[in-house]
Enzyme design. Structure first.
Site, PDB file in Angstrom:
ATOM      1  CG  HIS C  54      -1.681  -1.215   1.446  1.00 32.51           C
ATOM      2  ND1 HIS C  54      -2.534  -1.717   0.500  1.00 32.51           N
ATOM      3  CD2 HIS C  54      -1.726  -2.082   2.494  1.00 32.51           C
ATOM      4  CE1 HIS C  54      -3.080  -2.840   0.967  1.00 32.51           C
ATOM      5  NE2 HIS C  54      -2.595  -3.081   2.158  1.00 32.51           N
ATOM      6  CG  HIS C 216      -5.831  -6.161   1.284  1.00 35.37           C
ATOM      7  ND1 HIS C 216      -6.815  -5.416   1.869  1.00 35.37           N
ATOM      8  CD2 HIS C 216      -4.744  -6.070   2.088  1.00 35.37           C
ATOM      9  CE1 HIS C 216      -6.358  -4.919   3.016  1.00 35.37           C
ATOM     10  NE2 HIS C 216      -5.117  -5.283   3.160  1.00 35.37           N
TER      11      HIS C 216
END
Ligand SMILES: Nc1ncnc2c1ncn2[C@@H]1O[C@H](COP(=O)(O)OP(=O)(O)O)[C@@H](O)[C@H]1O
Ligand SMILES: Nc1ncnc2c1ncn2[C@@H]1O[C@H](COP(=O)(O)OP(=O)(O)O)[C@@H](O)[C@H]1O
Ligand SMILES: [Mg+2]
Ligand SMILES: [Mg+2]
Ligand SMILES: [Mg+2]
Ligand SMILES: [Mg+2]
Lengths: 353, 208, 353, 208
Positions: C54, C216
């Site tokens: 991320h 994700h």
């Protein structure tokens, strides 16, 4: 082609409208396209511009400590002289105008026309080229080295000098010095897709990569089997470090004569003991994590060569839409360059200090 | 003789031709450039087309000069200043004219070619639009005696040959030069668009 | 799969090594993985963490005015309690530890264990969850709303409060307030590829998009025909603005009792006249220009609804590797939130003020 | 009776099985999760394997507890704390043991299941690993009298059935719950890995 856009012909206008809405500290003009600071300074106006698709470059670098104005062209297409002229007229405050121009045939021809137009208004003006892409070997049988990653560092450093009150000639000399002390090289894993074209500019197989790409989705100088990050970084870094004595003849504006003069300029070599400012730049689609994998190896190679990285920047600063790949820029820094690098900058695309 | 209306018709047809060939020219540019030449030309000539109504009744020099300025401020890239200069120089050279004979067309081509050299410093074999304009100027010069249509047929035939002859060249100017040997085997996009412009002029005269 | 990496099993370690080389202001520990400031402050230690992939979240947000520590897990996988414990021990300075935790089953379970471990050392500790993803409708039949874009804003605001000297309970209350006042929604044009998996997590056809994705690479809540930017922005923005009364029961640590207590918390509605901080976030592969196209429409919709955007952030801040897509976060701001938003922050991934 | 060596052999075989099934489990997780379950399990059990040499000669309780702590600090995600707790609780319940009969295996499964509930608060039908552990505990409880191998054959058969029975369920816990109805039709990855662990135990005993 899937893109978050409404209409291929309105991408740039709508991007500008979005920037205007998000950044009240900018004044965004739509016809013709240009971006200036909402509050102009009493200083040399540093203006850049070029094709769109490289965001945050250039419009995202308008702000305190960096650019006074930016002229976005169509996607990957040089802007036109009228834009540059209008932008300069709005941004200048009597201290003159410095255009920072990436060395592409189109950009050079359009900015040269703009210089002539601005000079015609009795405004002191200069244009300095950035041509740092070592993928291009000679300037005799080509249009010369392209302006790539070093542009970001030049805009930051020269912008800081102008902010500090340096005059036009000092800013121009500093820009020239940055150019002769900096080198870049890039690579791509994928092409990008120009919205109006609707399909990728080139095709790379799943086991191929392209070395020496420019920033316009154009193919590079060499197609190779895809390699590990360390090997790619090694190829790029050593090519940059070993590059010697690139010479080219560029035109600069002679304010006295009111005409162009040719200057032959030769790059400074990189040597042991040099202190460097480094940019590891994403072409758009490469995640930050991978840039750090590159930085890790780059730092290791520099250490082995006794070259000292004194400052660094890692992220997407001069991109080719969603292209996956990265570029490395090394700039040999002296006290003057470092001083202006460390000066504070507040723009949408870069904040430091 | 070619009338002022025919010049306007030529520019209008050029806009149509550039729209129709947008993808063709862009594909040529994708191979050795940055995939925008067709987009650039189409953008520029659609602006020129918008300007045509207000040019009706103006002399041919003015029409060509306005076309040049419009291209200069809307095409961008390398081809913008080049075609912009071509038309502005031609407009200067043909200032005040209301009709053109083959001699005038020679003047048009010559000043266009010279404009390209002045801006782009191209020489023969660099694989640029110059490689079309240069032989066209020569053939035109040698055939001043012909009627406009026959004259233009010769010019277009020369242009088409010259355009195709750019394929085996290695580019030494513009974006394509970065590709070195990989530029060989592809037609130069600017050579192709220049040929389209000439063919549009021929087709305008042929059509009426 | 083409990625700028050396070895799928070493991506995270090498990313950390690159960060360490590029950022001397950070202390990067490899075994176990955590990042803290090189010079720790005498203040509440604000620590976050979560799966890697991320970036810049979370490690890139360690620095003055934001986080004191970050614990990167494996790719898209929650970090483990030992990392969090070690990181907390190194970062804390006697003023206590605040964990900011994205609401995913794995993250919650691992951070809860860490809280118990840290509390066992007689260190004052609290964990506040962020669960802002309105794609998840209820918390009764699901693991509850995911923590997505609001995490960035929470880390900034709570980090500023801790920097200003607020105590643990004040920081925790502020974090809770931010969470109840913020909502996000995201979408994807493409999947991303987890290096170790070697292929895209899901497949989207050329005319499809996925609405309500997490961060994700997991599929979203709805697959739809691909639409224009304005329509997509409208779907996301109105879903966020119209979302009402989400209620969930979360666990917080009761320092007195040394045990977990359940709290039922309900989101605050968004209403006409609200002032908002806005984040338009790239999932990684979407260029900045397209984010501004989104921002343009978002600003228009807010204006139409008499909602005032007072601050904004546009760029890649919480990404899913190279995924193409974006998310929108709206946070209702009061004076306290704005004060801490405007406080200076200096981290690799975010500099403001 | 199952010896301490067999427990170590089971953990070693589990590491092999997780390596072999890395892609299988990851693919299951890609369908309704985030494509990492096989990677997580493989990472954790390869760490467990590294620890095995130093565990030789330790009692079974210690072996299981150490396994749990190793999984806890290396797997991450949801499955890390869950399997970590399973093995830590089992280790506590079997502290000091040097061999295990079917009764002890019942204890192992029960404490494992209870650990899952304590951490994950799963109930039957949530489509998690609990949906394998719960019926296995019941069947185990009802078959305490059997020899370990026969006993384990029953447990594995139950687990396989229970694993497959997760496919038609709609997930209400973990990442898969976000998918709502789209989670239906896929086997739960954690149910699959739990079944693999049981089968590895059975295969260890069968093998000698
Ligand atoms: N120096 C030059 N002299 C003459 N023509 C040139 C020169 N450089 C480029 N060109 C012409 O311009 C064309 C490319 O135009 P275009 O694609 O629109 O611009 P850009 O290269 O900036 O993208 C080339 O095909 C070539 O014919
Ligand atoms: N609350 C829960 N209770 C029991 N098991 C759960 C729970 N949440 C998730 N699981 C199990 O964890 C598995 C997913 O593990 P893994 O993919 O490794 O972690 P993550 O979901 O964090 O990526 C699921 O297949 C499910 O069996
Ligand atoms: Mg171009
Ligand atoms: Mg081009
Ligand atoms: Mg995971
Ligand atoms: Mg998973």
């Amino acid at each position: 082609m899937k893109k978050i856009i409404n209409d291929v012909d309105r991408v740039i206008v709508e991007t500008l409208e979005g920037m205007a809405a998000a950044h009240p500290e900018l004044k965004v003009n739509i016809d013709p396209h240009y971006i200036v600071r909402a509050h102009k300074g009493n200083k040399v106006a540093v203006i850049s511009g070029g094709g769109s698709g490289h965001e945050p470059l250039h419009g995202g670098f308008v702000g305190t400590g960096m650019l006074d104005g930016a002229c976005p062209g169509e996607m990957f297409t040089s802007p036109t002289p009228d834009q540059m002229y209008e932008c300069a007229k709005v941004a200048e405050s009597g201290k003159g105008v410095l255009f920072l121009v990436k060395n592409y045939t189109g950009d050079v021809m359009n900015f040269e026309t703009a210089v002539e137009l601005v000079a015609g208004e009795n405004i002191a003006v200069q244009a300095i080229l950035v041509d740092d892409d070592v993928a291009v070997k000679d300037s005799l049988y080509t249009a010369g080295r392209r302006g790539v990653g070093l542009t970001v560092l030049m805009e930051k450093i020269v912008g800081a000098a102008a902010e500090a009150g340096c005059d036009l000639d000092t800013c121009a000399s500093l820009a020239r010095k940055v150019n002769l002390n900096g080198r870049s090289l890039g690579m791509a894993l994928t092409s990008c897709t120009v919205p109006a074209a609707g399909k990728p500019t080139f095709q790379l197989a799943d086991d191929e990569m392209e070395i020496g790409i420019g920033i316009h989705g154009e193919p590079g100088i060499k197609r190779m089997p895809f390699k590990r990050a360390d090997e790619i970084t090694e190829i790029l870094t050593t090519t940059i470090l070993d590059d010697k004595g690139y010479s080219r003849t560029l035109r600069e504006w002679d304010r006295g004569a009111g005409d162009w003069v040719e200057k032959t300029l030769v790059d400074k070599d990189f040597n042991e003991g040099d202190e460097m400012i480094v940019l590891v730049n994403s072409m758009g689609g490469t995640p930050l994590s991978e840039l750090y994998v590159v930085y890790r190896k780059l730092a290791e190679i520099c250490k082995g060569r006794k070259i000292k990285i004194v400052r660094s920047l890692v992220g997407p600063y001069i991109t080719s839409l969603e292209m996956q790949g990265f570029s490395i820029t090394l700039l040999k820094a002296d006290a003057e360059i470092l001083q202006y690098w460390d000066a504070p900058v507040r723009t949408p695309g870069l904040q430091l200090g | 003789m070619i009338t002022e209306e025919q010049v306007l018709a030529w520019l209008e047809l050029s806009a149509t031709v550039m729209a129709e060939n947008k993808e063709f020219l862009t594909d040529l540019d994708a191979a050795i450039g940055d995939a925008d030449h067709g987009i650039n030309m189409n953008r520029g000539f659609s602006k020129v087309k918008d300007k045509l109504p207000e040019l009706a009744g103006k002399d041919i020099g003015t029409i060509l000069k306005t076309t040049g300025m419009t291209l200069m401020s809307s095409v961008g890239g390398a081809s913008g200043p080049l075609y912009g200069t071509v038309f502005m120089k031609a407009g200067q050279a043909l200032a005040g004219k209301t009709e053109l004979g083959s001699d005038d067309l020679c003047t048009l081509f010559q000043s266009g070619r010279d404009g390209i050299v002045q801006r782009g410093k191209a020489v023969a074999g660099d694989k640029t639009m110059f490689d079309v304009w240069a032989p066209v100027v020569e053939v035109a010069d040698a055939n001043r005696g012909l009627e406009p249509l026959a004259f233009l047929e010769m010019c277009v035939a020369t242009a088409e040959e010259a355009r195709d002859a750019t394929a085996p060249m290695q580019a030494r100017k513009g974006r394509a030069s970065y590709l070195g040997e990989r530029s060989i085997g592809h037609i130069d996009p600017g050579a192709a668009s220049s040929t389209l412009l000439l063919a549009a002029l021929r087709d305008t005269i042929k059509g009426g």
